[in-house]
Design an enzyme around this catalytic site. Structure first.
Site, PDB file in Angstrom:
ATOM      1  N   LYS A  77      13.704 -30.957  17.898  1.00 47.43           N
ATOM      2  CA  LYS A  77      13.057 -29.691  17.559  1.00 47.43           C
ATOM      3  C   LYS A  77      11.876 -30.016  16.641  1.00 47.43           C
ATOM      4  O   LYS A  77      11.985 -30.881  15.765  1.00 47.43           O
ATOM      5  CB  LYS A  77      14.068 -28.777  16.849  1.00 47.43           C
ATOM      6  CG  LYS A  77      13.541 -27.374  16.545  1.00 47.43           C
ATOM      7  CD  LYS A  77      14.643 -26.507  15.900  1.00 47.43           C
ATOM      8  CE  LYS A  77      14.162 -25.080  15.640  1.00 47.43           C
ATOM      9  NZ  LYS A  77      15.210 -24.237  15.019  1.00 47.43           N
ATOM     10  N   SER A 152      15.927 -19.727  17.159  1.00 48.99           N
ATOM     11  CA  SER A 152      14.618 -20.335  17.178  1.00 48.99           C
ATOM     12  C   SER A 152      14.556 -21.687  17.906  1.00 48.99           C
ATOM     13  O   SER A 152      13.470 -22.132  18.260  1.00 48.99           O
ATOM     14  CB  SER A 152      14.133 -20.548  15.738  1.00 48.99           C
ATOM     15  OG  SER A 152      14.956 -21.480  15.065  1.00 48.99           O
ATOM     16  N   SER A 176      20.299 -19.996  15.148  1.00 50.93           N
ATOM     17  CA  SER A 176      19.222 -20.613  15.927  1.00 50.93           C
ATOM     18  C   SER A 176      19.616 -21.795  16.803  1.00 50.93           C
ATOM     19  O   SER A 176      18.820 -22.241  17.628  1.00 50.93           O
ATOM     20  CB  SER A 176      18.083 -21.049  15.000  1.00 50.93           C
ATOM     21  OG  SER A 176      17.317 -19.938  14.625  1.00 50.93           O
TER      22      SER A 176
END
Lengths: 485, 480
Positions: A77, A152, A176
């Site tokens: 990420k 997210s 997330s």
């Protein structure tokens, strides 16, 4: 197909020389190059360095000095700092930021031999539940071009779901990891707060942020968690506790395991299909010897308001460093210091981020602190107490991960409350600091959804154990967008 | 109304830089004077993803100070974030302690130059990080940022508002400076910013109880400026009030060139700092054993050491105090005593001869060319009459100038040992008497002043090595 193989199967294939690390990495790079222009799961690719690393791992494999996960293609990420590689947190603010150091998570996974093929897309500074708040554009759900992947960690979830990499890292502040895992049909676990070092992970809300693996299966998650977990002297809030071998607990029989059925999780707002699937899963657990016990978490209803005070409050301070002075976005020709601050931040940060900074600044300001921040911390304590009582009766708590399957792109962007309600089942474990995982248990209208397991502190092993036992008996986690289209 | 009609109330916040090798939340060096930004790590720059980790040494320094002022050491203290934007504050917040500081409720008693003492209560002392520096000069009309100082550990020592004159405030500040330096809590280098005062000053009509509106004059970095700034503020506030206006509560800066204080821009003073607990750091838990271990390691406080010197070495009170107030000098003195024995001689030599040389050559005691051990040897030789005081000074000077031999070897090799052996002195004295019949006759006729002449002759013949006392005795005997 290589990309359907589990980490264990890949390692065996590599050991048996069925393919090389280089061939493995090239396979995934080819898939990503092909699919990503459409999916938008990656912000930055690191194909060149990945190929070099693969060649290096092949050498180490041939001379017997390879680290345990040598050659496994993953993705990070874009919230994790990666030395020499652009690290944006999904923001224009950091579009020009090349991190001079590796996050501990990145360092550990590299040392274990995994190879990162890129940095995945995400909601800006991890603020969002749909991945629509990225400066780099929304990520598409691999199951449906019209649907969001969740957020997210939407880029990581989409990349794993579309089999563009074997696994990916994610972070979870209010859901997330789990929410996009649910919406993309993969397995994700947010460990106990402090289980994984936050060093080098760009902060959103420091007391809630926690990294975790996003994988195809519980077994893969256990393998990655083994590497990622552990005390780090560079993070004062990381837990100085030994890390068990999470793969060891995967095959524990479920007999005698007490599973909490939380009635508050099954009320209005939950898609009935999801409820039915969870009931089905519970019957399966019972059949495997587990016992279902009803528990109550009465303070859960206050979790969202508490979260949307605490997280923005911490974020308002955490994001103050993005001021255009030392690095990152700086406005053109500032006339004075105040202009530099105002325009750099107004132009460099997105709307959702600015909204949360304002909410957080308000909640902390003189005269409002007691009514908002302090009260939210009290709710946080109540939520912790609820869980402490529940875990006196049960070993794990079962519930939905999300109220519905993936919604459509643009559907909730003008309705923040509805967007915030996406995290209604996931936020409590962040507030309490408890570990929680999501794994796929069903499909509705071509979209997957997950079941959430919340464990007691440092009981990640048991969460993975239950998920793995389910996955031994079911195929939901094996379904792929490709297979269905 | 006149100044006599007003009562002044002063409270001080003293920021002292803690003497640690590395910063409070990073491993960067705290050394002074490096090129800009070479001592600024990723943490000090506030890069994305970095986290603070507390340098444990700062707890020790804060607790040492707390114990020295008889304060409570909080077993649990908490770091907070103080939010404000400024280019030399890289994170956009300062990590400090608001509600739960590490040290609370201390007390000190200071001597006032005009006589008497004053007891001042300390509200608290808390840990925090220093900011960097903005450099406005020589930057082509731009501002440069040096973050070397960012993250330097500070202990902010806050007094109660209970000083009633600039004299009391300065005496208190000097005392704190001496104390933190003595304890090794700070290096006390004021020219390098190691001690900076914020002075809260207000005035009220004599006889009233309610405090007047105060101003805070920030970052005053010398005692002289502190006195001037406070005096200026007192006069200014009295003038404002006597002209019927009200004093504005504000933050002011002292301009040492113009000798005046002036308000900082109001925008900076109107800040709401939005404090909240620092989520990147756990609360600081301190246990009793840790505190006791620090107490055992603490240097003896000035008063106790001075009393001990009077008791143990029979020094006068003023001598003892002047030694005790200076740790390295006191340590040197005690080492001289250990290797030389006579405390009275050691006291004189250290406080008079040694200090004079140190001052003359601007050398610190730690770098004295004459070691305590060597001075001890010299003093031993004086005490046992091996050398005279005058020879001792010669030896001391030779060692000071870089003589590398030990004091004992030097005395031996240069043949400086006093001749105290009467069997060798007597024939020499007999000869001198017989060679100087005129003087002998005059002496015996009552001109006793001539004793000096005879002693001088003996010293000349022995090159100063004869024991003067013994020479006197033999001469007196033989000249009878």
């Amino acid at each position: 197909m290589i990309h359907e193989q589990s980490i264990r199967e890949i390692l065996t294939s590599l050991d048996n020389k069925q393919y090389s690390c280089r061939e493995l990495v090239d396979h995934f790079i080819a898939r990503a190059s092909d699919a990503d222009p459409n999916l938008n799961a990656f912000i930055t690719d690191t194909y060149a360095s990945a190929r070099n690393e693969a060649d290096h791992m092949d050498k180490l494999r041939s001379n017997g000095t390879a680290p345990p996960l040598a050659g496994i293609p993953i993705a990070h990420k874009d919230i994790f700092c990666t030395r020499g590689v652009k690290t944006t947190a999904g923001s224009l603010m950091l579009d020009n930021f090349v991190a001079p150091y590796d996050a501990t998570v990145v360092e550990k996974l590299s040392a274990a031999g995994t190879i990162s093929i890129g940095k995945t897309n995400m909601d800006e500074f991890a603020m969002g539940s749909s991945n629509e708040n990225s400066h780099y554009g929304p990520v598409k759900n691999p199951w449906s071009e019209k649907a969001v992947p969740g957020g997210s960690s939407g880029g990581s979830a989409a990349a794993v779901s579309a089999r563009l990499c074997v696994a990916a890292t994610g972070t979870d502040t209010g859901g997330s990891i789990r929410q996009p895992a649910s919406m993309c049909g993969i397995t994700g676990i947010k460990p106990t707060y402090g289980r994984i070092s936050r060093w080098g992970m760009i902060a959103y809300a420091s007391s809630l942020d926690q990294a975790g693996p996003m994988t195809k299966s519980a077994e893969d998650a256990a393998i990655l968690l083994n590497v990622m977990a552990g005390y780090d002297e560079k993070d004062s809030t990381s837990a100085n506790q030994t890390v068990p071998d999470y793969t060891q607990s995967l095959n524990q029989p479920l007999k005698g395991l007490k599973l909490g059925f939380c009635k508050e999780y099954f009320g209005d707002g939950l898609d009935p299909k999801i409820e039915t699937a969870i009931q089905t899963a519970l019957r399966q657990f019972e059949a495997q010897g587990a016992e279902i016990v009803e528990v109550s978490l009465p303070s859960s209803k206050h979790a969202i308001p508490a979260y949307y005070v605490i997280a923005p409050a911490e974020a308002s301070a955490n994001l103050s460093r993005y001021d255009g002075v030392r690095y990152g976005y700086r406005c053109e020709d500032p006339v004075d210091l105040e202009d530099l601050y105002k325009r750099s931040r107004s132009e460099g940060l997105g709307d959702e981020v600015k909204q949360r900074i304002m909410v957080g600044s308000f909640a902390l300001s003189a005269g409002y602190y007691d009514a908002y921040y302090k009260k939210a911390q009290q709710i946080r304590r109540l939520i912790k107490n609820d869980f402490a009582q529940a875990f006196e009766q049960v070993d794990l708590i079962i519930g939905p991960t999300t109220p519905s399957t993936a919604f459509s792109l643009g559907e909730k962007t003008s309705d923040p409350i509805s967007m915030y309600l996406q995290d209604i089942y996931t936020i409590t474990s962040n507030l309490a600091g408890l570990p929680a995982g999501s794994f796929p248990v069903g499909m509705e209208a071509g979209l997957p959804f997950g079941l959430q397991i919340i464990g007691n502190y440092f009981d990640e092993g048991r969460i993975l154990n239950l998920a793995h036992q389910f996955q031994l008996e079911s195929d939901w986690h094996r379904l792929t967008p490709e297979a269905t289209t | 109304m006149s100044r006599a009609d007003w009562e002044v109330v002063i409270g001080l916040e003293i920021h002292t830089q803690l003497k640690t090798k590395s910063k409070i939340f990073s491993g960067s060096s705290t050394a002074f004077g490096a090129e800009p930004n070479v001592q600024a790590s990723a943490i000090d720059l506030g890069l994305p993803g970095v986290l603070p980790v507390v340098n444990k040494e700062v707890y020790k320094k804060a607790i040492t100070f707390g114990l020295a002022v008889g304060a409570n050491i909080n077993r649990r203290s908490v770091f907070d974030r103080k939010n404000y934007f400024y280019p030399d504050s890289p994170k956009g917040y300062q990590i400090t302690q608001l509600d739960l500081p590490i040290v609370e409720n201390g007390q000190v008693t200071v001597e006032l130059p005009s006589g008497g003492t004053k007891t001042i209560n300390l509200t608290r002392a808390h840990l925090e990080e220093d900011a960097g520096k903005s450099l406005h000069e020589n930057f082509h009309n731009q501002t440069g940022i040096d973050l070397n100082r960012a993250g330097t550990p500070l202990l902010e020592i806050v007094s109660e508002p209970e000083m009633f004159s600039s004299e009391e405030a300065v005496a208190y500040a000097r005392y704190i400076h001496q104390l933190v330096t003595y304890l090794g809590v700070s290096d006390g280098e004021m020219s390098q910013g190691s001690l900076r005062c914020d002075a809260n000053v207000s005035v009220r009509p004599v006889g009233t109880i309610e405090l007047g509106t105060r101003t805070e004059t920030k970052n005053v970095n010398s005692f002289k400026f502190l006195e001037q700034a406070i005096e200026y503020e007192i006069e200014r506030q009295i003038q404002v009030l006597e002209s019927g206006q009200t004093v504005r509560q504000e933050t002011r800066l002292y301009d040492s060139v113009k000798g005046e204080t002036r308000p900082m821009r109001s925008k900076e003073t109107a800040t709401d700092y939005r404090y909240f607990p620092e989520p990147d750091l756990l609360p600081v838990e301190i246990d009793d054993a840790y505190i006791e271990a620090i107490r055992l390691e603490m240097p003896e406080l000035t008063g106790a050491k001075s009393d001990r010197f009077v008791e143990q070495y029979q020094l006068s009170q003023p001598d003892a105090l002047s030694l005790a107030a200076n740790i390295p000098l006191a340590d040197y003195f005690e080492e001289v005593v250990r290797s030389g024995g006579d405390a009275k001689l050691a006291n004189n030599w250290v406080r008079v001869e040694l200090l004079a040389q140190l001052n003359k050559d601007n050398v610190s005691i730690e770098n004295s060319p004459v070691t305590a051990d060597q001075l001890g040897t010299i003093i031993t030789k004086i005490a046992d009459n091996s050398i005279s005081g005058k020879i001792a000074k010669t030896v001391f000077e030779a060692l000071w100038r870089g003589e590398t031999k030990s004091a004992a070897d030097y005395i031996e090799e240069q043949g400086l040992t006093q001749v105290s052996d009467s069997s060798s002195l007597e024939p020499l004295i007999d000869r001198i008497i017989s060679e100087n019949p005129k003087q002998t006759e005059q002496f015996r006729a009552g001109k006793t002043k001539l004793m000096g002449f005879f002693v001088g002759q003996v010293m000349k013949e022995t090159q100063g090595k004869a024991n003067p006392q013994q020479v006197n005795e033999i001469l007196n005997e033989k000249l009878k």
